[in-house]
Design a protein around this motif. Structure first.
Motif, mmCIF file in Angstrom:
data_model
loop_
_atom_site.group_PDB
_atom_site.id
_atom_site.type_symbol
_atom_site.label_atom_id
_atom_site.label_comp_id
_atom_site.label_asym_id
_atom_site.label_seq_id
_atom_site.Cartn_x
_atom_site.Cartn_y
_atom_site.Cartn_z
ATOM 1 N N PHE A 144 1.182 1.011 -3.967
ATOM 2 C CA PHE A 144 -0.264 0.413 -4.836
ATOM 3 C C PHE A 144 -0.921 1.392 -4.493
ATOM 4 O O PHE A 144 -1.150 0.777 -2.578
ATOM 5 C CB PHE A 144 -0.352 -0.262 -5.053
ATOM 6 N N ASN A 145 -2.323 2.169 -4.450
ATOM 7 C CA ASN A 145 -2.841 3.017 -3.109
ATOM 8 C C ASN A 145 -4.501 2.355 -4.427
ATOM 9 O O ASN A 145 -5.619 2.856 -3.735
ATOM 10 C CB ASN A 145 -3.102 4.289 -3.153
ATOM 11 N N GLN A 146 -4.672 1.755 -5.225
ATOM 12 C CA GLN A 146 -6.236 1.141 -5.712
ATOM 13 C C GLN A 146 -5.376 0.079 -6.645
ATOM 14 O O GLN A 146 -4.676 -0.323 -6.839
ATOM 15 C CB GLN A 146 -6.786 2.688 -6.916
ATOM 16 N N ARG A 147 -6.751 -0.569 -6.211
ATOM 17 C CA ARG A 147 -6.662 -1.789 -7.432
ATOM 18 C C ARG A 147 -7.285 -1.915 -8.902
ATOM 19 O O ARG A 147 -7.840 -1.033 -8.963
ATOM 20 C CB ARG A 147 -7.429 -2.689 -6.171
ATOM 21 N N SER A 168 0.959 -1.497 -0.087
ATOM 22 C CA SER A 168 -0.473 -0.285 0.059
ATOM 23 C C SER A 168 1.543 1.377 0.375
ATOM 24 O O SER A 168 0.462 2.273 0.016
ATOM 25 C CB SER A 168 -1.206 0.315 1.533
ATOM 26 N N GLU A 169 1.968 0.851 0.306
ATOM 27 C CA GLU A 169 2.926 2.830 0.368
ATOM 28 C C GLU A 169 3.431 2.559 -1.693
ATOM 29 O O GLU A 169 3.291 3.866 -1.427
ATOM 30 C CB GLU A 169 4.406 2.501 1.164
#
Length: 100
Positions: A85-88, A82-83
């Protein structure tokens, strides 16, 4: 014994981990060529130096990212994905591929 620090589970024996390849920018699957997609999926830079890689802690099923020096095999740091990548990304399902 080599130890890797799992961001979720703490220091663990390296035998508990599975290498998942380099972290790379994914091409747009809707517009890239088959050659570009194959390059992304199957090839890596394999450079000497510090690389950012996916790792799996197999017993817990936890994926995370590690920075590792490929010449010395030193693990510089590990951190949650998450550091970066902030979206799927959701791959669209084509009508002919949908399970009925």
């Amino acid at each position: 014994m080599k130890i890797m620090n799992c961001p979720l589970n703490g220091p663990r024996n390296i035998s508990e981990f599975v290498h998942g390849g380099e972290v790379r920018q994914m091409p747009d699957p809707n517009t890239c060529s088959d050659m570009e997609w194959a390059d992304y999926v199957f090839y890596s830079d394999n450079a000497i130096g510090i690389v950012t890689e996916w790792w799996l802690h197999a017993p817990s099923g936890y994926w995370f990212i590690a920075e590792r020096h490929t010449a010395s095999d030193e693990i510089i740091r590990t951190f949650d994905a998450s550091e970066i990548f902030n979206q799927r990304y959701e791959f669209p399902v084509k009508a002919e591929e949908a399970v009925v």
